[in-house]
Design a protein around this motif. Structure first.
Motif, PDB file in Angstrom:
ATOM      1  N   GLN A 231      -2.475  -4.293  17.187  1.00  0.00           N
ATOM      2  CA  GLN A 231      -1.327  -3.415  17.032  1.00  0.00           C
ATOM      3  C   GLN A 231      -1.245  -2.332  18.092  1.00  0.00           C
ATOM      4  OE1 GLN A 231      -0.267  -2.076  13.201  1.00  0.00           O
ATOM      5  NE2 GLN A 231      -1.521  -3.600  12.171  1.00  0.00           N
TER       6      GLN A 231
ATOM      7  N   PHE B  32      -2.047   4.734  10.986  1.00  0.00           N
ATOM      8  CA  PHE B  32      -2.913   4.483   9.841  1.00  0.00           C
ATOM      9  C   PHE B  32      -3.620   5.756   9.378  1.00  0.00           C
ATOM     10  CE2 PHE B  32      -7.339   3.710   8.628  1.00  0.00           C
ATOM     11  CZ  PHE B  32      -7.188   2.940   7.495  1.00  0.00           C
TER      12      PHE B  32
ATOM     13  N   HIS C 270      -0.851   7.823   7.722  1.00  0.00           N
ATOM     14  CA  HIS C 270      -0.172   7.153   6.620  1.00  0.00           C
ATOM     15  C   HIS C 270      -1.046   7.043   5.375  1.00  0.00           C
ATOM     16  CE1 HIS C 270       2.153   3.959   4.648  1.00  0.00           C
ATOM     17  NE2 HIS C 270       1.071   3.212   4.629  1.00  0.00           N
TER      18      HIS C 270
ATOM     19  N   ALA D  77      -0.788   9.048   1.733  1.00  0.00           N
ATOM     20  CA  ALA D  77      -0.550   8.313   0.482  1.00  0.00           C
ATOM     21  C   ALA D  77      -1.595   8.678  -0.558  1.00  0.00           C
ATOM     22  CB  ALA D  77      -0.558   6.818   0.752  1.00  0.00           C
ATOM     23  N   LEU D  78      -2.862   8.682  -0.124  1.00  0.00           N
ATOM     24  CA  LEU D  78      -3.926   8.982  -1.084  1.00  0.00           C
ATOM     25  C   LEU D  78      -3.836  10.426  -1.560  1.00  0.00           C
ATOM     26  CD1 LEU D  78      -6.905   7.015   0.496  1.00  0.00           C
ATOM     27  CD2 LEU D  78      -5.318   6.324  -1.307  1.00  0.00           C
TER      28      LEU D  78
ATOM     29  N   THR E  70       4.848   9.550   2.961  1.00  0.00           N
ATOM     30  CA  THR E  70       4.281   8.197   2.985  1.00  0.00           C
ATOM     31  C   THR E  70       5.368   7.164   3.241  1.00  0.00           C
ATOM     32  OG1 THR E  70       2.714   8.897   1.309  1.00  0.00           O
ATOM     33  CG2 THR E  70       2.901   6.541   1.705  1.00  0.00           C
TER      34      THR E  70
ATOM     35  N   SER F  95       7.627   3.508   6.760  1.00  0.00           N
ATOM     36  CA  SER F  95       8.836   2.896   7.299  1.00  0.00           C
ATOM     37  C   SER F  95       8.773   2.818   8.816  1.00  0.00           C
ATOM     38  CB  SER F  95      10.068   3.704   6.896  1.00  0.00           C
ATOM     39  OG  SER F  95      10.459   3.349   5.611  1.00  0.00           O
TER      40      SER F  95
ATOM     41  N   ALA G  53       6.403   0.246   9.691  1.00  0.00           N
ATOM     42  CA  ALA G  53       6.992  -1.061   9.382  1.00  0.00           C
ATOM     43  C   ALA G  53       7.969  -1.466  10.468  1.00  0.00           C
ATOM     44  CB  ALA G  53       7.698  -1.001   8.030  1.00  0.00           C
TER      45      ALA G  53
ATOM     46  N   TRP H 269      12.751  -1.676   8.624  1.00  0.00           N
ATOM     47  CA  TRP H 269      12.414  -0.376   8.023  1.00  0.00           C
ATOM     48  C   TRP H 269      11.814  -0.542   6.635  1.00  0.00           C
ATOM     49  CZ3 TRP H 269      12.395   3.637  11.144  1.00  0.00           C
ATOM     50  CH2 TRP H 269      13.252   3.641  12.247  1.00  0.00           C
TER      51      TRP H 269
ATOM     52  N   GLN I 297       3.747  -4.025  -3.317  1.00  0.00           N
ATOM     53  CA  GLN I 297       3.033  -2.759  -3.087  1.00  0.00           C
ATOM     54  C   GLN I 297       4.021  -1.648  -2.732  1.00  0.00           C
ATOM     55  OE1 GLN I 297      -0.568  -1.408  -2.022  1.00  0.00           O
ATOM     56  NE2 GLN I 297       0.888   0.191  -2.480  1.00  0.00           N
ATOM     57  N   LEU I 298       4.888  -1.939  -1.793  1.00  0.00           N
ATOM     58  CA  LEU I 298       5.866  -0.936  -1.369  1.00  0.00           C
ATOM     59  C   LEU I 298       6.797  -0.591  -2.520  1.00  0.00           C
ATOM     60  CD1 LEU I 298       6.910  -1.918   2.239  1.00  0.00           C
ATOM     61  CD2 LEU I 298       4.841  -0.867   1.378  1.00  0.00           C
TER      62      LEU I 298
ATOM     63  N   PHE J 154       5.254   1.607  -5.058  1.00  0.00           N
ATOM     64  CA  PHE J 154       5.180   3.001  -4.636  1.00  0.00           C
ATOM     65  C   PHE J 154       6.543   3.656  -4.771  1.00  0.00           C
ATOM     66  CE2 PHE J 154       4.809   6.600  -1.741  1.00  0.00           C
ATOM     67  CZ  PHE J 154       3.656   7.154  -2.249  1.00  0.00           C
TER      68      PHE J 154
ATOM     69  N   PHE K 163      -0.860  -0.350 -10.341  1.00  0.00           N
ATOM     70  CA  PHE K 163      -1.849  -1.018  -9.504  1.00  0.00           C
ATOM     71  C   PHE K 163      -2.195  -2.385 -10.041  1.00  0.00           C
ATOM     72  CE2 PHE K 163      -3.871   0.665  -5.831  1.00  0.00           C
ATOM     73  CZ  PHE K 163      -3.239   1.890  -5.691  1.00  0.00           C
TER      74      PHE K 163
ATOM     75  N   VAL L 112      -7.186  -2.804   2.930  1.00  0.00           N
ATOM     76  CA  VAL L 112      -8.369  -2.511   3.712  1.00  0.00           C
ATOM     77  C   VAL L 112      -9.559  -2.233   2.794  1.00  0.00           C
ATOM     78  CG1 VAL L 112      -9.404  -0.962   5.384  1.00  0.00           C
ATOM     79  CG2 VAL L 112      -7.005  -1.589   5.601  1.00  0.00           C
ATOM     80  N   PHE L 113      -9.252  -1.490   1.708  1.00  0.00           N
ATOM     81  CA  PHE L 113     -10.337  -1.091   0.809  1.00  0.00           C
ATOM     82  C   PHE L 113     -10.538  -2.170  -0.240  1.00  0.00           C
ATOM     83  CE2 PHE L 113      -8.644   2.691   2.727  1.00  0.00           C
ATOM     84  CZ  PHE L 113      -9.792   3.330   3.154  1.00  0.00           C
TER      85      PHE L 113
HETATM   86  C1  HEM Z   1       7.701   1.877   3.866  1.00  0.00           C
HETATM   87  C2  HEM Z   1       6.617   1.247   4.065  1.00  0.00           C
HETATM   88  C3  HEM Z   1       5.244   1.527   3.497  1.00  0.00           C
HETATM   89  C4  HEM Z   1       4.875   2.179   2.341  1.00  0.00           C
HETATM   90  C5  HEM Z   1       5.780   2.824   1.276  1.00  0.00           C
HETATM   91  C6  HEM Z   1       3.462   2.147   2.270  1.00  0.00           C
HETATM   92  C7  HEM Z   1       2.702   2.702   1.214  1.00  0.00           C
HETATM   93  C8  HEM Z   1       1.336   2.708   1.182  1.00  0.00           C
HETATM   94  C9  HEM Z   1       0.586   3.303   0.141  1.00  0.00           C
HETATM   95  C10 HEM Z   1       1.166   4.001  -1.100  1.00  0.00           C
HETATM   96  C11 HEM Z   1      -0.734   3.160   0.433  1.00  0.00           C
HETATM   97  C12 HEM Z   1      -1.884   3.776  -0.390  1.00  0.00           C
HETATM   98  C13 HEM Z   1      -3.000   2.926  -0.749  1.00  0.00           C
HETATM   99  C14 HEM Z   1      -2.680   1.739  -1.587  1.00  0.00           C
HETATM  100  O1  HEM Z   1      -1.773   1.839  -2.415  1.00  0.00           O
HETATM  101  O2  HEM Z   1      -3.330   0.698  -1.444  1.00  0.00           O
HETATM  102  C15 HEM Z   1      -0.791   2.431   1.674  1.00  0.00           C
HETATM  103  C16 HEM Z   1      -1.946   2.037   2.279  1.00  0.00           C
HETATM  104  C17 HEM Z   1      -1.996   1.332   3.470  1.00  0.00           C
HETATM  105  N1  HEM Z   1      -0.926   0.983   4.260  1.00  0.00           N
HETATM  106 FE1  HEM Z   1       1.012   1.247   3.823  1.00  0.00          FE
HETATM  107  N2  HEM Z   1       2.979   1.499   3.362  1.00  0.00           N
HETATM  108  C18 HEM Z   1       4.040   1.122   4.146  1.00  0.00           C
HETATM  109  C19 HEM Z   1       4.018   0.425   5.350  1.00  0.00           C
HETATM  110  C20 HEM Z   1       2.837   0.026   5.975  1.00  0.00           C
HETATM  111  C21 HEM Z   1       2.753  -0.734   7.194  1.00  0.00           C
HETATM  112  C22 HEM Z   1       3.972  -1.175   8.002  1.00  0.00           C
HETATM  113  C23 HEM Z   1       1.430  -0.949   7.443  1.00  0.00           C
HETATM  114  C24 HEM Z   1       0.784  -1.714   8.578  1.00  0.00           C
HETATM  115  C25 HEM Z   1       1.134  -2.876   9.035  1.00  0.00           C
HETATM  116  C26 HEM Z   1       0.680  -0.308   6.412  1.00  0.00           C
HETATM  117  C27 HEM Z   1      -0.698  -0.303   6.356  1.00  0.00           C
HETATM  118  C28 HEM Z   1      -1.413   0.270   5.326  1.00  0.00           C
HETATM  119  C29 HEM Z   1      -2.845   0.160   5.231  1.00  0.00           C
HETATM  120  C30 HEM Z   1      -3.762  -0.543   6.215  1.00  0.00           C
HETATM  121  C31 HEM Z   1      -3.201   0.846   4.056  1.00  0.00           C
HETATM  122  C32 HEM Z   1      -4.591   1.000   3.474  1.00  0.00           C
HETATM  123  C33 HEM Z   1      -4.771  -0.187   2.538  1.00  0.00           C
HETATM  124  C34 HEM Z   1      -5.761  -0.030   1.434  1.00  0.00           C
HETATM  125  O3  HEM Z   1      -5.667   0.957   0.721  1.00  0.00           O
HETATM  126  O4  HEM Z   1      -6.567  -0.938   1.230  1.00  0.00           O
HETATM  127  N3  HEM Z   1       1.568   0.276   5.505  1.00  0.00           N
HETATM  128  N4  HEM Z   1       0.500   2.191   2.085  1.00  0.00           N
END
Ligand code: HEM
Ligand code: ATP
Ligand code: ATP
Ligand code: MG
Ligand code: MG
Lengths: 194, 212, 226, 212, 194
Positions: free
Chosen positions: C34, C41, C44, C48-49, C91, C96, C99, C106, C113-114, C117, C159, C173-174
């Motif tokens: 990327q 990351f 972001h 979120a956390l 977040t 977005s 994304a 967007w 997941q999205l 949230f 969840f 990731v986690f």
């Molecule tokens: C509007 C778009 C997005 C929203 C609302 C969003 C929301 C979240 C939220 C709430 C988390 C918190 C942890 C969890 O719930 O697991 C998270 C974790 C994460 N997001 Fe996003 N995300 C978005 C787009 C993206 C994009 C485009 C990427 C990368 C390609 C990304 C990569 C990650 C990663 C790597 C984590 C950590 C994962 C983990 O907790 O295991 N997110 N995201």
């Protein structure tokens, strides 16, 4: 039974009650008077626990279900009949001899013939009588009455006088009214608001 | 026991009221049946069962919501709720009684809707029925508490969908999963868990909703 | 917190932020597929956390309000949830942007997941609707508190719901076996997260102090008026 | 002219009542977003545009029904309707004012919902928009009359459930036909005809609904 | 202005009113008395046209919008403020100098300071005062008042006495009450029901 010290109630920014103090014991009758909007109803709602004071101390040593509250509104279901309404409250209050007591009260308040009529088509005075039945149903230890004589005819008022006198020693009373002369013979204390 | 007697008396009262005034159930029925009509005209006959099942869930959710918006109408009129608050030892009985009554209305509406659905669209299996029952429990438990909250607010009926729908979405996910997924039991388990958690929470916190 | 400690706290939060930026920029490796954009990351995910943490804190305060009849807890719970919603919005925005960069869109509905949230976000937006359509007073405090408690119950349930439906697009990731990243990345991530939490804490106390001051002022004015 | 002034005053009153909260528009946005999220979980990803359109109609119907079931709630409380009956020269103004207010709300909600729907699901053509507007008119005209019946008539148990269903379903059929059928103009014409007939009928008969 | 001959009203099988006869002209005040449930409210609703008689003759020679009716319920919107409520009725009644008259009435009935408060948080007496404002807003030719003194404090009652006396010659009055002494000085006729 009730002890109030420095009682205060606000709604938003407005202070409705301030520094209200009184004591009430079994056998006592507190008359609350004051002009429109002076906080009589508010004070009564504090006493029964339907509202909480913003400051001050209010100790009510009666169980909630041992309180009888006659409000401005009858607190009844308009779409249920008199019998159904009283039966509901009789069940909730767990009254022994529920049906008999309900019958007795309906007769005493002149509603027996209308027991199967919905409260919605009751006249205002009949509703007030029904609300009184609800209030007296469980022989409460504390009776809190908000303008109890309102919209009763002479006979109804005399009836209520009798009911109050009869319970004189067994209960404590808080009565808000615009016509204090009516209850003065029984009153042990008076509180003028506003 | 006495607690259950309270609950019974309260639920009975709601059923009597509905028999008298017929405010809620006809609207729920109308809605559910119109949904079927809409989809009858929209879905091509050969379209997937999945879409039809999905629509069933939309119907259930909104019908429940329709019933819930009216749940405390009788109590609000003339402050009748104050009378109940004073008369019940444990206020959560008010919640349980009302939730039971709403459940009965919802179940009645579904008793008409599900066979109609099976007739017009596709068969309904045991997974779906289990899902519907479990979902009903959750919807009524959470919805009744939220309806009481909305009643206490100024915005009233406008507020209920806003606070209710986000909480109901897991139910929809579980319900849809139970009726179309390949592991209905997992989803049913999820729904049961949801019901348990939220019913307990609602039961424990209802007292606070009613106190001023 | 005593008001005189607030500047110290704020200063350390600022220092943490600065070091987080430094660590993310210079210590964390550039992602192989990327590229530089992956560095979002470190912003972001901590954001979120942190928003989850704030929602949790708000619920804790709500519980204290209901349980211990702690008068001040109502305001504390409100402030926490208010900040949580702001972090949640951040977040959504950072997600977005990311994304748009990595998926070219967007927003995607296909990721539960999205969407979940988004559901949480809607839930907490409705919190404000509820709160502001009830007259201030004990009832409003109670309703808000009960609603906040429902929120923390909703988070794990959501969840679970995600885990049930298999998600393809949003990365995880986690894992239960531990974080799936290199040591340097993990360090950068931890520093950023600490910085974000400190920032949230500072904002929380600042807003709380401001709200309390307002209240005090109003009371004083009333005393003067009467 | 004075007639229209009455209608205006009455509709304005309803808008004041509703907009009291002042955050009605954000509330509608939240509402619409929540519904779209529900749809997302319900529709299988590969499902047809038709199913999505069907859901749109379900949403519209639900919102209208939600508005109508509570249309006269404020008037029923404390018999406020009696005050209006005494104050209006021509009682049909009450119907028109209320129908207008319901229409405005429905239209506001749709103004948020339709673009959001187009964004998230599928495009919306002119046929759909015409269908929605025409259906709104019919739903508000007939629904307001029926809601008033349910409120004012002492014999309410008879009327509403019996009449509403057969009256509302043609609107649904027409609306759906206008947005998904192959001859939208025919369906739109049907809706317009329906609107004209029933609006006239409702307008002429409203007086009788209110008299005891 | 009103002429009633052999008036009868039934609800279902029950006959509420029977053979009621009276005449009322401008400047007249008819006092209606009777026990609870005797049909006072029913008679008043017949007079204003909110109910229709089942038999007999009732000629009311006043336009509907020239009638002022004070019912048991205030006939107001609880969620609107006092000002908004009166403004709505002012518009419907097409009152000249609407805003001015509303201001005057609110001040006269002691509600001016509360004009921006929703009726829902009014006290019962304040609601009755507001309902009186609504009733008098358009200077009606026929005033039909159902227990108008109910829940008013002494000041409010005196105020209402004045308002009635002032309109003495310009309007006709029908007043139902449980306390006929209060209006007796003005009464020209009395009707005892039940
Ligand atoms: C509007 C778009 C997005 C929203 C609302 C969003 C929301 C979240 C939220 C709430 C988390 C918190 C942890 C969890 O719930 O697991 C998270 C974790 C994460 N997001 Fe996003 N995300 C978005 C787009 C993206 C994009 C485009 C990427 C990368 C390609 C990304 C990569 C990650 C990663 C790597 C984590 C950590 C994962 C983990 O907790 O295991 N997110 N995201
Ligand atoms: N829920 C509420 N919100 C805001 N203000 C309120 C509320 N309830 C009462 N008030 C205000 O409190 C004041 C006192 O009201 P209350 O009903 O206690 O008066 P009251 O003495 O019973 O008068 P009345 O003789 O007219 O019955 C009034 O000014 C009223 O506007
Ligand atoms: N809509 C109705 N349907 C059926 N019965 C009714 C209806 N309205 C009133 N009644 C009955 O008519 C009788 C007279 O009622 P009304 O309200 O006229 O009495 P009232 O003289 O005003 O009594 P109060 O002094 O209690 O106000 C009562 O027995 C009541 O039950
Ligand atoms: Mg009062
Ligand atoms: Mg009467």
């Amino acid at each position: 039974m009730i002890r109030a010290r420095g009682l205060e109630k606000r709604y938003g920014d407005r202070r409705i009650l301030r520094g209200v103090e009184f004591d009430l014991t079994r056998g006592g009758l507190l008359v609350v008077t004051g002009p429109n909007g002076s906080g009589k109803t508010t004070l009564l709602r504090l006493c029964v626990g339907l509202a909480t004071p913003t400051a001050g101390e209010l100790a009510v040593e009666v169980e909630r279900t041992r309180v009888g509250f006659l409000a401005h509104e009858p607190l009844l279901y308009r779409q249920l009949t008199a019998l159904e309404n009283l039966d509901l409250y009789g069940r909730l209050y767990r009254i022994p001899e529920r049906r008999e007591r309900i019958g007795m009260l309906l007769e005493r308040f002149g509603l027996w013939d209308e027991r199967h009529t919905r409260a919605a088509s009751y006249s205002r005075g009949m509703l007030q009588r029904l609300a009184l039945c609800r209030t007296l149903l469980h022989e409460p230890d504390l009776l809190v009455l908000d303008e109890p004589f309102s919209s009763l005819d002479d006979e109804g008022a005399a009836l209520l006088d009798r009911e109050l006198a009869e319970r004189r020693d067994r209960a404590a009373f808080v009565v808000a009214t615009h016509d204090p002369d009516r209850v003065l013979p029984l009153a042990t204390a008076k509180l003028a608001l506003g | 026991m006495t607690y259950l007697a309270d609950v019974g008396a309260l639920a009975r009262k709601d059923l009597t009221l509905e028999l008298r005034a017929r405010d809620t159930l006809p609207a729920m029925l109308l809605f559910v049946l119109s949904i079927l009509v809409v989809f009858h005209f929209v879905l091509p006959p050969e379209s997937s069962d999945l879409a039809a099942k999905g629509l069933l869930w939309v119907g259930i959710l909104f019908t429940a919501l329709l019933g819930l918006t009216r749940a405390f109408a009788a109590e609000r009129e003339d402050d009748a709720i104050d009378g109940l608050i004073l008369a019940t030892r444990d206020r959560s009985a008010i919640w349980l009684g009302k939730a039971l009554a709403v459940f009965v209305f919802l179940a009645l509406a579904e008793l008409v809707a599900l066979p109609a659905f099976a007739l017009f669209f596709t068969d309904i299996g045991g997974g779906t029925i289990a899902g519907v029952v479990l979902a009903d429990v959750g919807l009524c438990a959470v919805g009744t508490l939220l309806a009481a909250m909305a009643t206490a607010s100024r915005a009233r009926e406008l507020l209920l969908p806003l606070i209710f729908l986000p909480l109901a979405i897991p139910i929809v996910v579980g319900g849809v999963g139970a009726s179309v997924g390949s592991h209905p039991a997992t989803y049913a388990g999820f729904l049961a868990l949801y019901d348990a958690i939220f019913a307990l929470l609602a039961w424990a916190s209802f007292d606070y909703v009613l106190t001023e | 917190m005593r008001p005189d400690r607030l500047p110290v706290f704020a200063a350390s939060a600022l220092a943490l932020m600065a070091s987080a930026v430094a660590v993310v920029a210079y210590v964390a490796p550039i992602d192989a597929d990327q590229g530089f954009s992956q560095k979002i990351f470190y912003f972001h995910v901590p954001v979120a956390l942190t928003s989850y943490a704030l929602f949790g804190w708000g619920a804790w305060k709500a519980l204290r309000h209901l349980w211990k009849r702690d008068e001040r807890a109502d305001l504390e719970s409100y402030v926490a949830i208010h900040l949580g919603v702001i972090f949640g919005l951040t977040t959504l925005l950072t997600g977005s942007i990311w994304a748009k960069i990595s998926w070219g869109r967007w927003w995607v509905w296909s990721s539960d997941q999205l969407v979940l949230f988004l559901v949480l976000f809607l839930f907490y937006s409705a919190y404000f609707m509820l709160r502001f359509s009830v007259e201030p007073g004990p009832r409003r405090a109670n309703l808000s508190a009960v609603y906040a408690l429902f929120g923390v119950a909703l988070i794990p349930v959501s969840f679970l719901a995600i885990r049930l439906s298999k998600d393809i697009i949003h990365p995880v990731v986690f894992k239960s076996s531990g974080p799936d990243m290199s040591g340097k990345m993990f360090l950068a991530f931890c520093v950023s997260w600490a910085a974000m939490l400190a920032l949230a804490g500072t904002l929380y106390h600042v807003e709380l102090a401001g709200k309390r001051l307002d209240q005090r002022l109003k009371e004083l004015r009333e005393v003067l008026a009467s």
